[in-house]
Write a protein that holds these residues in place. Structure first.
Motif, PDB file in Angstrom:
ATOM      1  N   PRO A  46       0.797  -1.234   0.000  1.00 49.06           N
ATOM      2  CA  PRO A  46       0.000   0.000   0.000  1.00 49.06           C
ATOM      3  C   PRO A  46       0.826   1.280   0.000  1.00 49.06           C
ATOM      4  O   PRO A  46       0.336   2.321  -0.446  1.00 49.06           O
ATOM      5  N   SER A  47       2.065   1.260   0.509  1.00 52.27           N
ATOM      6  CA  SER A  47       2.824   2.508   0.619  1.00 52.27           C
ATOM      7  C   SER A  47       4.318   2.218   0.530  1.00 52.27           C
ATOM      8  O   SER A  47       4.765   1.065   0.641  1.00 52.27           O
ATOM      9  N   GLU A  48       5.087   3.322   0.341  1.00 51.55           N
ATOM     10  CA  GLU A  48       6.542   3.181   0.289  1.00 51.55           C
ATOM     11  C   GLU A  48       7.086   2.662   1.611  1.00 51.55           C
ATOM     12  O   GLU A  48       8.026   1.860   1.639  1.00 51.55           O
ATOM     13  N   ALA A  49       6.508   3.135   2.716  1.00 54.07           N
ATOM     14  CA  ALA A  49       6.971   2.687   4.026  1.00 54.07           C
ATOM     15  C   ALA A  49       6.769   1.180   4.188  1.00 54.07           C
ATOM     16  O   ALA A  49       7.648   0.469   4.704  1.00 54.07           O
ATOM     17  N   ASP A  50       5.610   0.681   3.736  1.00 56.81           N
ATOM     18  CA  ASP A  50       5.344  -0.756   3.834  1.00 56.81           C
ATOM     19  C   ASP A  50       6.303  -1.544   2.942  1.00 56.81           C
ATOM     20  O   ASP A  50       6.779  -2.620   3.323  1.00 56.81           O
TER      21      ASP A  50
END
Length: 376
Positions: free
Chosen positions: A88-92
């Motif tokens: 879902p996201s860059e952090a994930d």
């Protein structure tokens, strides 16, 4: 006393001596090339090289898992043969890389010409990088100080190559000498060929075959790396040091082989039966195996490996290993180490020649080193 019985005089260097040397060398090579054990051992070594290249690829565990954020990026990743994992996201995606859930991540990057960047932990597949784009920046979250695979593989590769080649051809020299003594063929040979020329021819023939076999094995390894695509996995910064190590290995191998070849010939000349050969070859085998085990256990840069790279009996393995692991060995160090090795080899060959001459025609048991040195 015939000319060939005189030791140290000019008979060994009379006109035609070089021709006799080559005749002896050719005879040794011809005998070896007809030896079924030699052929089988060569085939086995080629099979082992092929297995070392193919088996890891078979056990690699399938394609890389790569985290992506959108469908267009997933299509690019899957075109490289990797499996795209939606996050879902860059952090994930970054956390998935850190935890090892995925092998890498391809994320948006407005500063990149392609709009993408590759994120990995310690290393990244060059196939993935090239597939995404050569211009895409690569970010390593925890770059390794040294490639652990290289740290293990380099000592093993150079060590096993030197040990197996030295043992194979060294034992061949010793067996050839003792077989000629046991069958009394040596008495005919020394009537026609100076003893030192006979020794030099045996060593020359074995050295030529050893170098040829090493070249074939190296070519097979390099060809296998290219065919399996594993050469692309080598870090680009490693290639210059690896090329230097391979280049320096050749003269170190030749000098190291000559250092041991004379000792192998003496080991064969000291006994009169094949059954007794083990008692005289054991010390030489230790001189071959000790450098191998030393570089395997001391496979990290430091004072111990540096010292081993200057010791003549371990330098043929330790110096090339240092070049791979350290990558910036000053040129004067391999030059000095090679000079020490050549000097030691010359001294050992001279001593071996005297022992060889003093024991070759002795039969009826094992000749001691003292008896061979006195030549009486």
């Amino acid at each position: 006393m015939t000319p060939v019985d005189r030791v140290g005089d000019r008979a060994a260097f009379r006109p035609g001596g070089h021709g006799l040397l080559w005749v002896v060398a050719r005879r040794e090579m011809a005998v070896k090339l007809r030896d079924r054990a030699f052929i089988v051992s060569g085939v086995v070594m080629l099979v082992l090289i092929a297995a070392a290249l193919v088996v890891p690829a078979l056990l690699a565990g399938g394609p890389d898992r790569v985290a992506v954020l959108d469908a267009p990026t997933a299509a690019v990743v899957e075109a490289t043969g990797a499996d795209a994992v939606s996050t879902p996201s860059e952090a994930d995606a970054t956390e998935a890389v850190r935890s090892g859930d995925v092998d890498a991540a391809v994320l948006p990057d407005s500063s990149s010409p392609t709009g993408l960047r590759v994120v990995a932990l310690e290393s990244v597949s060059s196939v993935l990088v090239l597939g995404v784009s050569e211009a895409s920046p690569v970010e390593l979250l925890a770059p390794a100080d040294a490639d652990p695979l290289v740290s293990v593989f380099a000592p093993l590769a150079f060590g096993i190559l030197f040990m197996t080649t030295s043992l194979l051809f060294g034992l061949s020299i010793a067996q050839s000498v003792v077989e000629e003594k046991q069958t009394r063929v040596v008495e005919i040979l020394v009537a026609a060929v100076p003893v030192r020329t006979l020794l030099a021819g045996k060593v020359l023939g074995a050295a030529i075959l050893a170098i040829a076999q090493t070249a074939v094995l190296a070519a097979a390894a390099l060809g296998g790396l290219s065919l399996t695509g594993r050469a692309d996995a080598l870090p680009a910064e490693l290639l210059p040091s690896l090329a230097a190590a391979v280049g320096w290995y050749v003269p170190f191998f030749v000098a190291g082989f000559l250092l041991l070849a004379g000792l192998w010939a003496v080991a064969g000349a000291l006994v009169s039966r094949i059954e007794d050969l083990g008692s005289t070859t054991t010390p030489v085998q230790l001189l071959v195996m000790l450098p191998f085990f030393a570089t395997v256990f001391v496979n990290t840069p430091g004072p111990a490996l540096t010292t081993l790279s200057f010791v003549p009996f371990s330098a043929p393995v330790a110096m090339p290993v240092r070049m791979v692991l350290e990558g910036g060995v000053p040129v004067w160090q391999p030059v000095v180490a090679l000079a020490l090795l050549v000097g030691c080899a010359a001294a050992v060959v001279l001593v071996a020649a005297r022992l060889y001459e003093g024991s070759l025609l002795r039969t009826g048991g094992t000749t001691s080193v003292g008896q061979a040195w006195r030549r009486r």
